[in-house]
Design a protein around this motif. Structure first.
Motif, PDB file in Angstrom:
ATOM      1  N   ASN A  21       0.816  -1.214   0.000  1.00 36.42           N
ATOM      2  CA  ASN A  21       0.000   0.000   0.000  1.00 36.42           C
ATOM      3  C   ASN A  21       0.851   1.265   0.000  1.00 36.42           C
ATOM      4  OD1 ASN A  21      -2.464  -1.579   0.324  1.00 36.42           O
ATOM      5  ND2 ASN A  21      -1.770  -1.930   2.415  1.00 36.42           N
ATOM      6  N   CYS A  22       1.813   1.299  -0.919  1.00 40.22           N
ATOM      7  CA  CYS A  22       2.736   2.434  -0.957  1.00 40.22           C
ATOM      8  C   CYS A  22       3.114   2.732  -2.408  1.00 40.22           C
ATOM      9  CB  CYS A  22       3.980   2.132  -0.131  1.00 40.22           C
ATOM     10  SG  CYS A  22       5.137   3.510  -0.044  1.00 40.22           S
ATOM     11  N   SER A  23       3.029   3.995  -2.785  1.00 43.15           N
ATOM     12  CA  SER A  23       3.339   4.387  -4.152  1.00 43.15           C
ATOM     13  C   SER A  23       4.825   4.288  -4.469  1.00 43.15           C
ATOM     14  CB  SER A  23       2.844   5.815  -4.407  1.00 43.15           C
ATOM     15  OG  SER A  23       3.435   6.714  -3.481  1.00 43.15           O
ATOM     16  N   SER A  24       5.650   4.015  -3.453  1.00 38.42           N
ATOM     17  CA  SER A  24       7.079   3.807  -3.727  1.00 38.42           C
ATOM     18  C   SER A  24       7.276   2.614  -4.659  1.00 38.42           C
ATOM     19  CB  SER A  24       7.851   3.582  -2.421  1.00 38.42           C
ATOM     20  OG  SER A  24       7.385   2.416  -1.747  1.00 38.42           O
ATOM     21  N   ASP A  61       5.279   1.900  -7.163  1.00 36.99           N
ATOM     22  CA  ASP A  61       5.032   2.420  -8.500  1.00 36.99           C
ATOM     23  C   ASP A  61       6.293   3.087  -9.051  1.00 36.99           C
ATOM     24  OD1 ASP A  61       2.496   1.626  -7.832  1.00 36.99           O
ATOM     25  OD2 ASP A  61       1.740   3.640  -7.482  1.00 36.99           O
ATOM     26  N   GLU A  62       6.966   3.835  -8.193  1.00 33.43           N
ATOM     27  CA  GLU A  62       8.193   4.507  -8.608  1.00 33.43           C
ATOM     28  C   GLU A  62       9.273   3.491  -8.973  1.00 33.43           C
ATOM     29  OE1 GLU A  62       9.076   6.907  -5.255  1.00 33.43           O
ATOM     30  OE2 GLU A  62       7.261   8.142  -5.440  1.00 33.43           O
ATOM     31  N   ARG A  89      -1.267  -2.005  -9.730  1.00 34.66           N
ATOM     32  CA  ARG A  89      -0.137  -1.070  -9.831  1.00 34.66           C
ATOM     33  C   ARG A  89       0.717  -1.402 -11.061  1.00 34.66           C
ATOM     34  NH1 ARG A  89       0.711   2.139  -5.361  1.00 34.66           N
ATOM     35  NH2 ARG A  89      -0.431   1.584  -3.466  1.00 34.66           N
ATOM     36  N   THR A 100       1.246   1.170 -14.144  1.00 33.93           N
ATOM     37  CA  THR A 100       2.596   1.715 -14.346  1.00 33.93           C
ATOM     38  C   THR A 100       3.305   1.095 -15.539  1.00 33.93           C
ATOM     39  OG1 THR A 100       2.746   2.051 -11.947  1.00 33.93           O
ATOM     40  CG2 THR A 100       4.794   2.210 -13.196  1.00 33.93           C
ATOM     41  N   GLN A 106      -7.703  -0.915  -5.737  1.00 36.86           N
ATOM     42  CA  GLN A 106      -6.841   0.254  -5.899  1.00 36.86           C
ATOM     43  C   GLN A 106      -7.206   1.338  -4.889  1.00 36.86           C
ATOM     44  OE1 GLN A 106      -6.936   1.878  -9.829  1.00 36.86           O
ATOM     45  NE2 GLN A 106      -6.100   3.863  -9.229  1.00 36.86           N
ATOM     46  N   LEU A 154      -4.997   2.908  -1.865  1.00 34.97           N
ATOM     47  CA  LEU A 154      -4.674   4.334  -1.807  1.00 34.97           C
ATOM     48  C   LEU A 154      -5.187   4.962  -0.508  1.00 34.97           C
ATOM     49  CD1 LEU A 154      -5.473   5.321  -5.509  1.00 34.97           C
ATOM     50  CD2 LEU A 154      -3.200   5.124  -4.443  1.00 34.97           C
ATOM     51  N   GLU A 167      -2.796   3.985   2.205  1.00 35.83           N
ATOM     52  CA  GLU A 167      -1.561   4.765   2.072  1.00 35.83           C
ATOM     53  C   GLU A 167      -1.757   6.187   2.587  1.00 35.83           C
ATOM     54  OE1 GLU A 167       1.643   6.122  -1.405  1.00 35.83           O
ATOM     55  OE2 GLU A 167      -0.150   4.964  -1.919  1.00 35.83           O
TER      56      GLU A 167
END
Length: 430
Positions: A66-69, A71-72, A96, A100, A414, A418, A421
């Motif tokens: 549950n972290c957009s890190s 995605d990065e 994700r 992405t 999703q 989010l 997060e």
């Protein structure tokens, strides 16, 4: 062309602890043989018995739920293929990946059908409720195994709905058992294009094995955290071993497995020949020294690692229909298949005492192993992945149900992720 593959694991691979860990290592080795760049990522804690992936040339990556890190990281890695090791891993990270890296091939690796194992366990629990005494709860039962009946049990099961939805959302799902492959096609109408039969990828059989005279005692092995294994140990303790030991008073049963809890070690009883050994540094070495492997599995799914190990080591076995499922038929089994207690005990005693019967069973091991040849199966797997990557857009156009589920089901997943997060970020700021 595939150059870069990311594997997302629910846990770190432990090939010496579980069949799932062995299976994952086999897949990793198959990918490395293609000179693909392999990364294994997991949000799990680093485990004691995990394999040294960097030593194999595999990059490790610890990721967060549950972290957009993530995605990065995905955007930086840009994998050609992303493999999820279980359906709930796909639930967590699949949306994700789709957002992405939309052009990455999404592959689901089923160690077994979790939902099949789950409904069989629930059926067993229902039977146990009618047991008059504690020991009777661990009686052997003939399995419910027809496609129609299993579909009836699974159709309204939440886990089955989630798991089969994940299969549809992915481009390819690796199925380890022919039984489960047929079940998905016949009962749930999963298109063949979405499935690929990929059992264990094993090396050639060992040509020289210890003989009947060089071996002694019985063995069973399996990760204690896997519920079918713990149930089988209780079945041995309460139903099988007392009767077997009465006929073979000098024999011993050695029980190995990773992560034995106190309730398991409490069963250790040298006077009864019931020996809970726990962790095994080399499962094949101890299996080769045993005369007979016992596996009274009452529920489960997929291929059973302990029985594959036994076959690789030339160790005849006695198991149930559930245990043998996906490996071989009764008339070809390297030992015996029995779903009733007295038949199970009689088969184990006869196999243990008869050199001729035992040798016939051992001779069948090599034939059984041929169907799991890594040399034969690996090219089919690689070709399937590469061919699907090459025609991915067309492949997905023919999977409308998957696209629909991707749109609707993952929206809820999703937004929940989010929300978690955002909530976590708010708590940290406070």
């Amino acid at each position: 062309m595939i150059k870069n593959i990311l594997i997302i694991g629910y846990v770190w691979p432990e090939p010496n602890s579980s069949a799932a860990g062995s299976r994952m290592l086999q897949l990793i080795n198959a990918f490395l043989q293609q000179s693909w760049r392999v990364t294994f990522a997991s949000a799990a804690n680093l485990s004691e018995h995990r394999i040294d992936l960097p030593a194999l040339g595999v990059k490790e990556k610890i990721i967060a739920l549950n972290c957009s890190s993530f995605d990065e990281y995905l955007n930086e890695l840009q994998p050609d293929v992303v493999m999820f090791d279980r359906f709930f891993t796909e639930e967590q990270f699949g949306w994700r990946v789709a957002n992405t890296c939309p052009n990455a091939l999404r592959v689901l690796n089923t160690e077994d059908l979790h939902s099949l194992r789950n409904v069989r366990q629930q059926l067993l629990k229902t039977r146990q409720q009618s047991a008059a005494m504690e020991a009777e709860k661990y009686q052997l039962y003939p399995p419910v195994n027809t496609t129609e009946t299993l579909y009836g049990l699974m159709a309204s099961d939440d886990m089955a709905q989630r798991e089969i939805a994940a299969i549809y959302r992915c481009d390819i799902t690796l199925i380890i058992s022919r039984f489960e492959y047929q079940l998905l096609q016949q009962a749930f109408s999963v298109p063949e294009a979405l499935l690929h039969y990929c059992p264990f990828l094993l090396p050639p059989a060992i040509s020289i094995q210890p003989t009947f005279a060089q071996r002694q005692d019985f063995i069973t092995i399996g990760n204690f955290r896997h519920e079918p294994n713990w149930d089988a140990v209780l079945c041995l303790k309460h139903q099988v071993w007392p009767r077997l030991r009465a006929q073979l008073p000098q024999a011993q049963l050695h029980i190995y497995g990773a992560y034995p809890p106190p309730k398991a070690t409490a069963l250790h009883n040298p006077k009864q020949g019931f020996l809970v050994r726990g962790w095994a540094d080399d499962a094949h070495e101890i299996m080769q020294n045993a005369r007979v492997c016992l596996a009274p599995l009452r529920f489960g799914a997929g291929l059973k690692g302990k029985l594959i190990d036994a076959i690789q080591c030339g160790t005849p076995s006695v198991t149930t229909t559930i245990g043998a499922e996906g490996i071989d038929a009764a008339e070809k089994w390297p030992g015996f298949i029995a779903d009733e207690r007295e038949q199970f005990v009689t088969a184990a005693v006869n196999l243990y005492e008869s050199p001729g019967l035992w040798q016939v069973a051992q001779d069948r091991c090599a034939d059984t192993l041929q169907q799991f040849s890594a040399t034969t199966l690996t090219p089919f797997l690689i070709n399937k992945l590469e061919a699907t990557v090459d025609k991915l857009a067309t492949h997905r156009r023919h999977n409308f149900i998957g696209a629909m589920l991707q749109h609707h089901q993952h929206k809820s997943t999703q937004y929940m992720s989010l929300w978690i997060e955002a909530k976590t970020r708010h708590v940290r700021q406070d």
